[in-house]
Enzyme design. Sequence first.
Site, PDB file in Angstrom:
ATOM      1  N   THR A 257       9.163  10.113   2.904  1.00 55.34           N
ATOM      2  CA  THR A 257       9.476   9.554   3.933  1.00 55.34           C
ATOM      3  C   THR A 257       9.499   7.656   4.139  1.00 55.34           C
ATOM      4  O   THR A 257       9.127   7.147   2.979  1.00 55.34           O
ATOM      5  CB  THR A 257       8.193   9.721   4.588  1.00 55.34           C
ATOM      6  OG1 THR A 257       6.986   9.262   3.852  1.00 55.34           O
ATOM      7  CG2 THR A 257       7.730  11.782   3.815  1.00 55.34           C
TER       8      THR A 257
ATOM      9  N   TYR B 198      -4.811  -0.274  10.582  1.00 61.55           N
ATOM     10  CA  TYR B 198      -3.810   0.156   9.644  1.00 61.55           C
ATOM     11  C   TYR B 198      -4.875   0.405   8.472  1.00 61.55           C
ATOM     12  O   TYR B 198      -4.972   1.367   7.939  1.00 61.55           O
ATOM     13  CB  TYR B 198      -3.318  -1.231   8.998  1.00 61.55           C
ATOM     14  CG  TYR B 198      -2.268  -2.021   8.199  1.00 61.55           C
ATOM     15  CD1 TYR B 198      -0.945  -0.817   8.387  1.00 61.55           C
ATOM     16  CD2 TYR B 198      -3.010  -1.788   6.809  1.00 61.55           C
ATOM     17  CE1 TYR B 198      -0.251  -0.442   6.591  1.00 61.55           C
ATOM     18  CE2 TYR B 198      -2.071  -1.765   5.368  1.00 61.55           C
ATOM     19  CZ  TYR B 198      -0.882  -1.463   5.993  1.00 61.55           C
ATOM     20  OH  TYR B 198      -0.109  -0.859   4.495  1.00 61.55           O
TER      21      TYR B 198
END
Length: 269
Positions: free
Chosen positions: A12, A165
């Site tokens: 991905t 994050y």
Amino acid sequence: MRDPTEATVLVTGATDGLGRRVALELAGRGTEVLLHGRRRERCEAVVEQVRRHTGAEGPHYYLADLSSLGAVRGLAEQIFSEHDHLDVLVNNAGVIAMEREETEDGLELTFTVNYLAHFLLTNLLVPLLRDSAPARVVNVSSAGQSPVDFGNVMLEGGYDAMRAYTQSKLAQVMFTFELAERLRGTEVTTNALHPATLMDTKMVLETFGRASSSVREGAEAAVRLAVSPELEGVTGRYFDGTREARANRQAYDGEARKRLWDLSEELCG
């Protein structure tokens, strides 16, 4: 797992940075690489680069916006319909959103793309991985890790980009460890890694304005986890580059991992 020249690997986020380098390295070994990206023109550019790099016909690519859980389900359905085995899944795609954004599903963007989409994609593809066993899942995480705040996972109010994050990256490691436990005895292994610190990717340069390592270095560590014979049977580990390391202590809290898993199932519907 089978010989890399006979293996099929889905990567991905394969149109830029680390993902693109991993795809090129694997294709260079004769591996059938399935590229995932969001934009057709960028996927086609990587396909062309792989062709020049290997002389091979070029890999398949799949378009999906991982901020949409519906698109993640569609991606898994496509993989199932077109492939009878999948030897390795490299969950690499990631974002750093400087401002808080919500997805079409009403979820915080960074948590969704970096973690939740891969939680869903992996679970949807587990039957194919089990049928292809021995098989591997590689989760590209980060040394930057913050505990998951179960009282405010979606970071509503006082959003901080790095907190978003680092929380998403620890969630990936927690998922890695929990999945490894749930897949014991299936010959599907799952490991996470911090590929390298501040690699010279577009995302890092735009966010931090500097780099301290190369994508080549990070790709070497990720490819090792994906196909190296020395990692056969190794599961439930976290690596810093090529060395095994310790993650944030929340990753070793079984109750927290189960809580995250249950929450993730709920959020994915």
